[in-house]
Design a protein around this motif. Sequence first.
Motif, PDB file in Angstrom:
ATOM      1  N   GLN A  32       0.849  -1.188   0.000  1.00  0.00           N
ATOM      2  CA  GLN A  32       0.000   0.000   0.000  1.00  0.00           C
ATOM      3  C   GLN A  32       0.887   1.241   0.000  1.00  0.00           C
ATOM      4  O   GLN A  32       1.941   1.264   0.647  1.00  0.00           O
ATOM      5  N   PRO A  33       0.448   2.309  -0.717  1.00  0.00           N
ATOM      6  CA  PRO A  33       1.223   3.542  -0.658  1.00  0.00           C
ATOM      7  C   PRO A  33       1.177   4.114   0.756  1.00  0.00           C
ATOM      8  O   PRO A  33       0.143   4.048   1.421  1.00  0.00           O
ATOM      9  N   LYS A  34       2.300   4.630   1.202  1.00  0.00           N
ATOM     10  CA  LYS A  34       2.379   5.197   2.545  1.00  0.00           C
ATOM     11  C   LYS A  34       1.631   6.524   2.587  1.00  0.00           C
ATOM     12  O   LYS A  34       1.729   7.327   1.673  1.00  0.00           O
ATOM     13  N   GLU A  35       0.859   6.727   3.667  1.00  0.00           N
ATOM     14  CA  GLU A  35       0.108   7.979   3.862  1.00  0.00           C
ATOM     15  C   GLU A  35       1.093   9.136   4.001  1.00  0.00           C
ATOM     16  O   GLU A  35       2.033   9.071   4.786  1.00  0.00           O
ATOM     17  N   ARG A  36       0.881  10.169   3.191  1.00  0.00           N
ATOM     18  CA  ARG A  36       1.714  11.368   3.277  1.00  0.00           C
ATOM     19  C   ARG A  36       1.243  12.185   4.475  1.00  0.00           C
ATOM     20  O   ARG A  36       0.106  12.624   4.522  1.00  0.00           O
ATOM     21  N   LYS A  37       2.111  12.346   5.444  1.00  0.00           N
ATOM     22  CA  LYS A  37       1.748  13.070   6.657  1.00  0.00           C
ATOM     23  C   LYS A  37       1.696  14.566   6.389  1.00  0.00           C
ATOM     24  O   LYS A  37       2.485  15.111   5.633  1.00  0.00           O
ATOM     25  N   THR A  38       0.747  15.209   7.075  1.00  0.00           N
ATOM     26  CA  THR A  38       0.631  16.662   7.012  1.00  0.00           C
ATOM     27  C   THR A  38       1.297  17.249   8.256  1.00  0.00           C
ATOM     28  O   THR A  38       1.598  16.516   9.217  1.00  0.00           O
ATOM     29  N   ASN A  39       1.500  18.560   8.260  1.00  0.00           N
ATOM     30  CA  ASN A  39       2.044  19.218   9.454  1.00  0.00           C
ATOM     31  C   ASN A  39       1.150  18.963  10.657  1.00  0.00           C
ATOM     32  O   ASN A  39       1.639  18.764  11.765  1.00  0.00           O
ATOM     33  N   ALA A  40      -0.170  18.987  10.430  1.00  0.00           N
ATOM     34  CA  ALA A  40      -1.104  18.750  11.533  1.00  0.00           C
ATOM     35  C   ALA A  40      -0.864  17.376  12.162  1.00  0.00           C
ATOM     36  O   ALA A  40      -0.836  17.237  13.393  1.00  0.00           O
ATOM     37  N   MET A  41      -0.655  16.356  11.330  1.00  0.00           N
ATOM     38  CA  MET A  41      -0.394  15.006  11.848  1.00  0.00           C
ATOM     39  C   MET A  41       0.914  14.961  12.625  1.00  0.00           C
ATOM     40  O   MET A  41       0.989  14.353  13.704  1.00  0.00           O
ATOM     41  N   ILE A  51       2.407  17.416  14.178  1.00  0.00           N
ATOM     42  CA  ILE A  51       2.242  18.163  15.433  1.00  0.00           C
ATOM     43  C   ILE A  51       1.485  17.326  16.462  1.00  0.00           C
ATOM     44  O   ILE A  51       1.856  17.291  17.641  1.00  0.00           O
ATOM     45  N   LEU A  52       0.429  16.635  16.028  1.00  0.00           N
ATOM     46  CA  LEU A  52      -0.306  15.753  16.941  1.00  0.00           C
ATOM     47  C   LEU A  52       0.607  14.658  17.484  1.00  0.00           C
ATOM     48  O   LEU A  52       0.591  14.359  18.687  1.00  0.00           O
ATOM     49  N   GLY A 108       2.029  13.813  21.344  1.00  0.00           N
ATOM     50  CA  GLY A 108       1.577  12.559  21.928  1.00  0.00           C
ATOM     51  C   GLY A 108       0.056  12.415  21.944  1.00  0.00           C
ATOM     52  O   GLY A 108      -0.490  11.690  22.777  1.00  0.00           O
ATOM     53  N   ILE A 109      -0.620  13.098  21.029  1.00  0.00           N
ATOM     54  CA  ILE A 109      -2.084  13.040  20.963  1.00  0.00           C
ATOM     55  C   ILE A 109      -2.492  12.023  19.899  1.00  0.00           C
ATOM     56  O   ILE A 109      -2.150  12.178  18.728  1.00  0.00           O
ATOM     57  N   PRO A 110      -3.206  10.974  20.313  1.00  0.00           N
ATOM     58  CA  PRO A 110      -3.641   9.969  19.342  1.00  0.00           C
ATOM     59  C   PRO A 110      -4.652  10.552  18.347  1.00  0.00           C
ATOM     60  O   PRO A 110      -5.464  11.404  18.714  1.00  0.00           O
ATOM     61  N   TYR A 111      -4.587  10.074  17.123  1.00  0.00           N
ATOM     62  CA  TYR A 111      -5.528  10.508  16.091  1.00  0.00           C
ATOM     63  C   TYR A 111      -5.685   9.392  15.070  1.00  0.00           C
ATOM     64  O   TYR A 111      -4.869   8.490  14.987  1.00  0.00           O
ATOM     65  N   ARG A 112      -6.771   9.486  14.313  1.00  0.00           N
ATOM     66  CA  ARG A 112      -6.994   8.594  13.183  1.00  0.00           C
ATOM     67  C   ARG A 112      -7.116   9.461  11.944  1.00  0.00           C
ATOM     68  O   ARG A 112      -7.531  10.616  12.026  1.00  0.00           O
ATOM     69  N   VAL A 113      -6.766   8.905  10.809  1.00  0.00           N
ATOM     70  CA  VAL A 113      -6.846   9.629   9.535  1.00  0.00           C
ATOM     71  C   VAL A 113      -8.030   9.096   8.741  1.00  0.00           C
ATOM     72  O   VAL A 113      -8.244   7.887   8.681  1.00  0.00           O
ATOM     73  N   ARG A 114      -8.795  10.003   8.168  1.00  0.00           N
ATOM     74  CA  ARG A 114      -9.866   9.640   7.237  1.00  0.00           C
ATOM     75  C   ARG A 114      -9.638  10.422   5.958  1.00  0.00           C
ATOM     76  O   ARG A 114      -9.285  11.602   5.994  1.00  0.00           O
ATOM     77  N   THR A 115      -9.820   9.746   4.841  1.00  0.00           N
ATOM     78  CA  THR A 115      -9.680  10.423   3.556  1.00  0.00           C
ATOM     79  C   THR A 115     -10.987  10.329   2.795  1.00  0.00           C
ATOM     80  O   THR A 115     -11.788   9.416   3.012  1.00  0.00           O
ATOM     81  N   TYR A 116     -11.201  11.314   1.931  1.00  0.00           N
ATOM     82  CA  TYR A 116     -12.410  11.335   1.112  1.00  0.00           C
ATOM     83  C   TYR A 116     -12.050  11.806  -0.282  1.00  0.00           C
ATOM     84  O   TYR A 116     -11.076  12.542  -0.472  1.00  0.00           O
ATOM     85  N   PRO A 117     -12.831  11.374  -1.286  1.00  0.00           N
ATOM     86  CA  PRO A 117     -12.542  11.785  -2.665  1.00  0.00           C
ATOM     87  C   PRO A 117     -12.901  13.247  -2.896  1.00  0.00           C
ATOM     88  O   PRO A 117     -13.809  13.785  -2.253  1.00  0.00           O
ATOM     89  N   HIS A 118     -12.159  13.885  -3.804  1.00  0.00           N
ATOM     90  CA  HIS A 118     -12.441  15.276  -4.168  1.00  0.00           C
ATOM     91  C   HIS A 118     -11.966  15.504  -5.592  1.00  0.00           C
ATOM     92  O   HIS A 118     -11.133  14.779  -6.112  1.00  0.00           O
ATOM     93  N   VAL A 122      -9.844  13.264  16.367  1.00  0.00           N
ATOM     94  CA  VAL A 122      -9.084  13.457  17.595  1.00  0.00           C
ATOM     95  C   VAL A 122     -10.027  13.817  18.749  1.00  0.00           C
ATOM     96  O   VAL A 122     -11.148  14.304  18.519  1.00  0.00           O
ATOM     97  N   GLU A 123      -9.565  13.601  19.962  1.00  0.00           N
ATOM     98  CA  GLU A 123     -10.343  13.942  21.143  1.00  0.00           C
ATOM     99  C   GLU A 123     -10.395  15.473  21.255  1.00  0.00           C
ATOM    100  O   GLU A 123      -9.356  16.135  21.192  1.00  0.00           O
ATOM    101  N   PRO A 124     -11.586  16.078  21.406  1.00  0.00           N
ATOM    102  CA  PRO A 124     -11.714  17.538  21.319  1.00  0.00           C
ATOM    103  C   PRO A 124     -10.994  18.338  22.408  1.00  0.00           C
ATOM    104  O   PRO A 124     -10.425  19.388  22.117  1.00  0.00           O
ATOM    105  N   THR A 125     -10.988  17.854  23.644  1.00  0.00           N
ATOM    106  CA  THR A 125     -10.318  18.618  24.702  1.00  0.00           C
ATOM    107  C   THR A 125      -8.812  18.641  24.477  1.00  0.00           C
ATOM    108  O   THR A 125      -8.163  19.675  24.649  1.00  0.00           O
ATOM    109  N   ALA A 126      -8.247  17.517  24.054  1.00  0.00           N
ATOM    110  CA  ALA A 126      -6.811  17.458  23.759  1.00  0.00           C
ATOM    111  C   ALA A 126      -6.469  18.399  22.606  1.00  0.00           C
ATOM    112  O   ALA A 126      -5.453  19.101  22.636  1.00  0.00           O
ATOM    113  N   LEU A 127      -7.331  18.418  21.592  1.00  0.00           N
ATOM    114  CA  LEU A 127      -7.125  19.308  20.449  1.00  0.00           C
ATOM    115  C   LEU A 127      -7.180  20.767  20.886  1.00  0.00           C
ATOM    116  O   LEU A 127      -6.316  21.574  20.522  1.00  0.00           O
ATOM    117  N   CYS A 128      -8.176  21.109  21.674  1.00  0.00           N
ATOM    118  CA  CYS A 128      -8.334  22.481  22.155  1.00  0.00           C
ATOM    119  C   CYS A 128      -7.114  22.910  22.977  1.00  0.00           C
ATOM    120  O   CYS A 128      -6.592  24.009  22.794  1.00  0.00           O
TER     121      CYS A 128
END
Length: 164
Positions: A3-12, A14-15, A19-29, A144-150
């Motif tokens: 599988q092609p490796k997910e290209r990380k963004t700055n946001a990813m 930084i998270l 040490g803030i856990p997150y999941r990635v979702r992609t959608y077509p555009h 991501v969990e909203p309080t951690a994000l905030c």
Amino acid sequence: MKQPKERKTNAMRILEEAGIPYRVRTYPHDGGEAPDGLTVARALGQDPDSVYKTLVARGASGTYYVFDLPVSQELDLKKAARAVGEKSVAMLHVKELLPLTGYVRGGCSPIGMKKPFYTTFQETAQLYDEIAVSAGRIGTQVVVEPTALCQLVGGQFADIVKDN
């Protein structure tokens, strides 16, 4: 097949650094065009009240502010101004977005802007275990969990949406 490796963004990045856990979702555009947030939420089977859009505004003082709210809601400029202690706020023109934040319309994330801006999340974000925001690229979200994000962006929670 690999599988092609997910290209990380700055946001990813930084998270991860925080040490803030997150999941990635992609959608077509289509090319550089971002679909509206409700379309994205439906395509991914997400509750539109837990998918957040990031808006940037300028206060009467000239200070810039970031507002994150559900894609199903509209920003109430008066409530937003009150939340940040301004007389008024006005939405930033789309052509100002990229030079100011480093993000394009439809790919604007509250995480990793060119410089930190005071950020306010719609208070109902706290009702969810996790919310989705742009990962900083059209077609990609981080969940991501909203309080951690905030806390990460040094923000606050307040009522900033129009009443139905």
